[in-house]
Design a protein around this motif. Sequence first.
Motif, PDB file in Angstrom:
ATOM      1  N   SER A 282       1.034  -1.372  -0.064  1.00  0.00           N
ATOM      2  CA  SER A 282      -0.059  -0.212  -0.110  1.00  0.00           C
ATOM      3  C   SER A 282       1.168   0.748   0.115  1.00  0.00           C
ATOM      4  CB  SER A 282      -1.210   0.135   1.083  1.00  0.00           C
ATOM      5  OG  SER A 282      -0.070  -0.217   2.290  1.00  0.00           O
ATOM      6  N   ARG A 283       2.293   1.045   0.060  1.00  0.00           N
ATOM      7  CA  ARG A 283       3.575   2.374   0.705  1.00  0.00           C
ATOM      8  C   ARG A 283       3.424   2.771  -0.506  1.00  0.00           C
ATOM      9  NH1 ARG A 283       1.136   1.407   4.942  1.00  0.00           N
ATOM     10  NH2 ARG A 283       1.495   3.201   6.967  1.00  0.00           N
ATOM     11  N   ARG A 284       3.305   1.517  -1.551  1.00  0.00           N
ATOM     12  CA  ARG A 284       4.524   1.505  -2.826  1.00  0.00           C
ATOM     13  C   ARG A 284       4.685   3.007  -3.623  1.00  0.00           C
ATOM     14  NH1 ARG A 284       5.985  -1.713  -6.878  1.00  0.00           N
ATOM     15  NH2 ARG A 284       4.593  -3.680  -6.217  1.00  0.00           N
ATOM     16  N   GLY A 285       3.653   4.050  -3.874  1.00  0.00           N
ATOM     17  CA  GLY A 285       3.828   5.254  -3.933  1.00  0.00           C
ATOM     18  C   GLY A 285       4.426   6.318  -2.951  1.00  0.00           C
ATOM     19  N   ASN A 286       4.440   6.490  -1.518  1.00  0.00           N
ATOM     20  CA  ASN A 286       4.141   6.923  -0.813  1.00  0.00           C
ATOM     21  C   ASN A 286       6.047   7.810  -0.958  1.00  0.00           C
ATOM     22  OD1 ASN A 286       5.472   7.843   1.934  1.00  0.00           O
ATOM     23  ND2 ASN A 286       3.598   7.436   2.521  1.00  0.00           N
TER      24      ASN A 286
END
Length: 313
Positions: A282-286
């Motif tokens: 879920s944090r791939r694009g963070n």
Amino acid sequence: MAEQIGIDRLTGIIAFARAASLGSYTAAARSLSISPSAISKSVQRLEERLGVRLFSRTTRSLTLTPEGLALHERALRLLQQAEEIEQAAAATRAEPAGLMKITAPLPVGVHLISPHLPAFRERYPKVSIDLRLGDTFTDLVEEGIDVAIRVGQPVDSRLIARILAPNRVCAFASPAYLDRRGIPTRPEDLDGHDCVNFRYQSSGQSMRWPFRTGERIQEILPNAGIVVDNSDAVVAILVNGGGIGISATYIAGPYVARGELVPVLKTYWMDRHHITALWPESRRGNPNVRAFVAFLVELFPDPTPWDTAFALA
């Protein structure tokens, strides 16, 4: 018109979901950076509002009631949706900013991560860091961890992994000890030496020392006169002439450079695990995660300077 959900109920749902997933108010409080009493009061208010008991409590355990079990999955879905909203908003930012939670084993965090955090914050001053050190493998998704540094193979399919460096270990002793007792040339020679071993806090098991002889791998459990559950304590004992012991090369490196420790049986040692960075899908694009992982890659060049110093790279 439907009644709008209040902040108190949202707080109670978050406290309930985290306590149910982690099994205690204390663990839930730690993950949310609040007090256990705040968790307890939030859950109690939620139970009063719903008119059901969510947990069966004793002094030693926290167990979901049938009603709590039925509501837990729904609470987790609610939190997952909130997480997705937060991460979608974070992905729209071009600049890293806000709180980032990081976890690492104690020795890796102390020796390899903590000294470089000021440089990271100088580069990204809008990011604040919550670093949590310990050898317990926590659920990164449940605890809201952004990046974890781990030793070993990742087993959670929800996580993205990036190998940073080998976690090489070697046997070391002080020059004074070796002058007094002689230098072992084969693993079998350890029987005639004082040994200092490491015990894993997570399992209570003492470390088995691995050796490679050609294609054959053997593991030895030395007859240790001293066993400790902290890697820095092992090195402190060795520096003071306590015997021969195992240490990660990144911990022993400065002592070797100062002449306080000498590697022994170096030709028999083998790589066992890697140091790996992990973060939730879920944090791939963070942007915070992207920036910190890129920073970690800079900290762990190939080969690492501590292994090059021992001619292990």
